[in-house]
Design a protein around this motif. Structure first.
Motif, PDB file in Angstrom:
ATOM      1  N   ILE A 164       0.837  -1.208   0.000  1.00 17.31           N
ATOM      2  CA  ILE A 164       0.000   0.000   0.000  1.00 17.31           C
ATOM      3  C   ILE A 164       0.872   1.258   0.000  1.00 17.31           C
ATOM      4  CG2 ILE A 164      -1.564   1.345   1.486  1.00 17.31           C
ATOM      5  CD1 ILE A 164      -3.099  -1.172   1.990  1.00 17.31           C
ATOM      6  N   GLU A 165       1.990   1.180   0.695  1.00 16.30           N
ATOM      7  CA  GLU A 165       2.840   2.366   0.868  1.00 16.30           C
ATOM      8  C   GLU A 165       3.156   3.079  -0.457  1.00 16.30           C
ATOM      9  OE1 GLU A 165       6.496   1.642   2.867  1.00 16.30           O
ATOM     10  OE2 GLU A 165       6.478   3.601   3.829  1.00 16.30           O
ATOM     11  N   LEU A 206       0.334   5.402  -1.582  1.00 15.66           N
ATOM     12  CA  LEU A 206      -0.223   6.391  -0.646  1.00 15.66           C
ATOM     13  C   LEU A 206       0.198   7.795  -1.060  1.00 15.66           C
ATOM     14  CD1 LEU A 206       0.122   5.202   3.066  1.00 15.66           C
ATOM     15  CD2 LEU A 206      -1.961   5.765   1.830  1.00 15.66           C
ATOM     16  N   ARG A 212      -0.077  10.519   0.821  1.00 17.12           N
ATOM     17  CA  ARG A 212       0.483  11.189   1.998  1.00 17.12           C
ATOM     18  C   ARG A 212       0.245  12.700   1.997  1.00 17.12           C
ATOM     19  NH1 ARG A 212       3.976   7.748   4.626  1.00 17.12           N
ATOM     20  NH2 ARG A 212       4.711   6.006   3.415  1.00 17.12           N
ATOM     21  N   ALA A 223      -0.579   7.557   6.586  1.00 17.85           N
ATOM     22  CA  ALA A 223      -1.282   8.096   5.414  1.00 17.85           C
ATOM     23  C   ALA A 223      -1.293   9.624   5.433  1.00 17.85           C
ATOM     24  CB  ALA A 223      -2.703   7.553   5.381  1.00 17.85           C
ATOM     25  N   PHE A 282      -9.021   6.733   4.872  1.00 17.38           N
ATOM     26  CA  PHE A 282      -7.744   6.181   4.406  1.00 17.38           C
ATOM     27  C   PHE A 282      -7.750   6.045   2.883  1.00 17.38           C
ATOM     28  CE2 PHE A 282      -4.808   2.654   3.534  1.00 17.38           C
ATOM     29  CZ  PHE A 282      -3.710   2.992   4.311  1.00 17.38           C
ATOM     30  N   GLU A 283      -8.887   5.593   2.332  1.00 15.72           N
ATOM     31  CA  GLU A 283      -8.967   5.388   0.875  1.00 15.72           C
ATOM     32  C   GLU A 283      -8.669   6.680   0.115  1.00 15.72           C
ATOM     33  OE1 GLU A 283     -12.811   4.944  -0.828  1.00 15.72           O
ATOM     34  OE2 GLU A 283     -12.026   4.092  -2.684  1.00 15.72           O
ATOM     35  N   ARG A 340      -6.558   8.748   0.666  1.00 18.72           N
ATOM     36  CA  ARG A 340      -5.119   9.034   0.621  1.00 18.72           C
ATOM     37  C   ARG A 340      -4.392   8.190  -0.419  1.00 18.72           C
ATOM     38  NH1 ARG A 340      -3.501  12.944   4.353  1.00 18.72           N
ATOM     39  NH2 ARG A 340      -5.462  13.986   4.708  1.00 18.72           N
ATOM     40  N   LEU A 341      -5.132   7.352  -1.158  1.00 24.19           N
ATOM     41  CA  LEU A 341      -4.462   6.554  -2.196  1.00 24.19           C
ATOM     42  C   LEU A 341      -4.374   7.357  -3.478  1.00 24.19           C
ATOM     43  CD1 LEU A 341      -6.042   2.990  -1.792  1.00 24.19           C
ATOM     44  CD2 LEU A 341      -4.093   3.995  -0.596  1.00 24.19           C
TER      45      LEU A 341
END
Ligand code: SF4
Ligand code: SF4
Length: 396
Positions: free
Chosen positions: A281-282, A285, A287, A318, A391-392, A394-395
């Motif tokens: 995932i990183e 991201l 961020r 994130a 969180f999503e 932040r993708l």
């Protein structure tokens, strides 16, 4: 007294008991003179005869208003009325039956997804006409779920749809599906899978709760045994805590013990899955910095599943700025059906929790359980969301 109990309660043990007690009351009013709350307040509805009548009306299907609840809640349960009554009305037993009936009504409605969705829709329509205190507890219309990616990956995980979550916040599982899809895992729901059993199990209907658990295992089993799913993902920590306990709860059931053990071993909260896959995932991201977020870890996550700090770490990675939350170990007052059965205490706990969550000046509150989310949202004054939906965003 003549009675005509409503359909949902007429043929239940509690309904029959309440009916028999109500029918004994001849409305003579002798009891009223010995009731401490009537003597203090002088209102018929604050005495036993009035309360018996209010319970009768409610059991016959009339609306339970804030005033009805107030008069019933003021009863000390001292049972002075019972020893005064010449007709042998067992007021204490009537109150017990009343409490069990409230639980039965919840047990009948909440685990049934379509019935809950229908009642929720009716509640939303009626909101303008309801007393403010009740209207506040009906969640606003949920935002649309968004697309659910078609299963296309060799890696597959199952996700529990749950009973109340699809109607209250359909976007949670869809967001989890999109996040996992981006890293090569297809998230699937089993057709016809219903409640995890927690609702009925925890409000005194253990047998019915265990039946819900077996029914859910039956729906999941073909996918677990032959469908190649590698884990069962929980987006509601309340359900996760219970499914992880299936192995214990069904240990004496010869037909289900083995399956329950496997199901429990495969169950992960969404934060555990994301943490384990963080390496994938990183890189995707974004961020973005700048959003101040207060996280409320539900009791079922931090105490029930002993998962502490994981979601907070993921949100910080994130790019969210997590604000400090004093007494984060304390319950918000939602606690399954507690907010419905003990509204005053629950409300007090909520006010304390909201003040702790708001103390660091967040723009957003995130949590990990639909019950806490809906409970806190009524009165928060800022958005309260499931963390996976934040969180999503932040993708990349
Ligand atoms: S004394 Fe007994 S019969 Fe008379 S009103 Fe009270 S509960 Fe009913
Ligand atoms: S239990 Fe006590 S307070 Fe309640 S109605 Fe009877 S006498 Fe009144």
């Amino acid at each position: 007294m003549q009675t005509a109990l409503a359909d949902f309660i007429r043929d239940t043990p509690e309904g029959r008991e309440a009916d028999a007690i109500l029918r004994k009351c001849v409305h003579c009013g002798f009891c009223t003179a010995t009731c401490p709350t009537y003597l203090l307040l002088g209102d018929e509805n604050d005495g036993p005869r009035g309360r018996i009548y209010l319970m009768k009306q409610a059991l016959e299907g009339q609306e339970i208003t804030d005033r009805t609840r107030l008069h019933l809640d003021r009863c000390l349960t001292c049972r002075a009325c019972e020893t005064t009554c010449p007709s042998g009305v067992q007021y204490g037993r009537l109150l017990d039956a009343w409490e069990r009936i409230k639980r039965r009504a919840l047990a009948a409605v909440l685990p049934r997804r379509s019935l809950f969705a229908l009642l929720l829709a009716l509640g939303r329509l009626a909101r303008p006409f309801l007393p403010a205190r009740i209207a506040e507890t009906i969640p606003a219309a949920a935002t649309k779920a968004g697309a659910w990616p078609a299963p296309r990956h060799a890696r597959k995980m199952l996700v529990l749809a749950g009973c109340v979550q699809p109607a209250l916040s359909p976007g949670i599982n869809a967001a989890a599906a999109r996040v996992l899809d981006r890293i090569g895992i297809s998230l699937v729901e089993a057709k016809g899978a219903g409640c995890c059993g927690a609702l009925r199990f925890h409000i005194g209907y253990q047998e019915e709760g265990l039946s819900d658990m077996r029914a859910l295992i039956d729906r999941w089993w073909p996918l677990v045994e032959r469908g190649g799913v590698e884990a069962i993902v929980m987006t509601a920590s309340g359900c996760g805590a219970v499914v992880k306990e299936y192995a214990h709860l069904l240990r004496n059931d010869l037909a289900y013990a083995g399956k329950a053990e496997k199901i429990s071993a495969m169950t992960r909260d969404a934060c555990e899955v994301i943490e384990a896959e963080f390496g994938r995932i990183e890189p995707i991201l974004a961020r973005k910095a700048g959003v101040r977020l207060a996280f409320h870890p539900p009791c079922t996550l931090q105490h029930g599943q002993n998962i502490k700090g994981v979601t907070e770490r993921l949100l910080a990675m994130a790019g969210f700025e997590l604000t400090p939350v004093p007494d984060a170990h304390l319950c918000c007052g939602s606690a399954g059906t507690y907010s419905l059965l003990q509204p005053e205490l629950s409300d007090k706990l909520k006010r304390n929790k909201l003040s702790a969550l708001g103390s660091g000046g967040p723009e957003l509150i995130a949590t990990a359980n639909i019950g806490c989310q809906v409970h806190l949202a009524a009165g928060a004054g800022l958005p309260v969301r499931h963390w996976i939906t934040a969180f999503e965003e932040r993708l990349n």
